[in-house]
Design a protein around this motif. Structure first.
Motif, PDB file in Angstrom:
ATOM      1  N   ASP A  52      31.948 -33.748   6.541  1.00 17.39           N
ATOM      2  CA  ASP A  52      31.647 -35.179   6.622  1.00 17.39           C
ATOM      3  C   ASP A  52      32.171 -35.945   5.415  1.00 17.39           C
ATOM      4  N   ALA A  56      35.202 -38.753   5.536  1.00 13.77           N
ATOM      5  CA  ALA A  56      35.093 -40.137   5.050  1.00 13.77           C
ATOM      6  C   ALA A  56      36.333 -40.519   4.240  1.00 13.77           C
ATOM      7  N   ARG A  59      39.200 -41.032   6.664  1.00 11.11           N
ATOM      8  CA  ARG A  59      39.044 -42.274   7.419  1.00 11.11           C
ATOM      9  C   ARG A  59      39.604 -43.451   6.604  1.00 11.11           C
TER      10      ARG A  59
END
Length: 186
Positions: A52, A56, A59
């Protein structure tokens, strides 16, 4: 040319520019691949393990590239991301960022090796660099990584005599020797 592979035809494999929605899948490949890529080079505890958190970062990279020529490519099997590559202007002091492009990374999911994804990704990366009007491509490989080096030399890349010692954690205790390879882009 027909390639037959165990498991049927290869019509279900492709490479495309990554979308922001690919961040999670790219992060998962990276977290699986890096322990193997950097085994014996980096201590396990400094390798990213939180998909995760890595996701991030991806992204952000995918949503707001620092340069229009910073590109992320993904190799797909059906709709599953099995590898990724990064292309950008080459930032080495002796490179020309207008004509020299860098292939910063070609990373495959360890479970998806030897299926042709790496070659397709490399070809797509070179095509992308050509579309961005670069005339030469460079990439850095760890000096001890004979497999990766052979992968590139088999594809027509050659050492250009540049080498560096990369400080991986900023303290100088974890360094890796790298050699630069290059190829002309038609």
């Amino acid at each position: 040319m027909s390639h037959s592979h165990v498991g049927g035809p290869t019509a279900d494999v492709s490479v495309r520019i990554a979308w922001a929605d690919d961040a999670q899948a790219i992060a998962a490949v990276q977290v699986r691949a890096w322990p193997e890529l950097y085994a014996g080079v980096l201590p396990a505890e400094v390798l990213p393990s939180d998909v995760d958190a890595v996701s991030a970062q991806w992204r952000q990279v995918l949503a707001r590239p620092a340069d229009a020529r910073n590109r992320v490519l993904v190799a797909l099997e059906r709709n599953r991301v099995v590898g990724f590559a990064l292309t950008s202007p080459a930032l080495d002091p002796d490179c020309d960022p207008v004509s020299d492009g860098e292939l910063a990374e070609v990373t495959l999911d360890p479970a998806e090796r030897a299926k042709g994804h790496g070659s397709r990704l490399l070809q797509a990366a070179v095509d992308t660099l050509a579309a961005d009007r670069f005339t030469r491509a460079v990439t850095w490989v760890n000096a001890g990584d004979d497999g990766l080096r052979t992968f590139f030399t088999d594809a027509g890349w050659a050492a250009d005599s540049a080498h560096r010692e990369l400080d991986l954690d900023g303290t100088g205790t974890t360094t890796v020797k790298q050699v630069r390879l290059h190829t002309a882009i038609a």
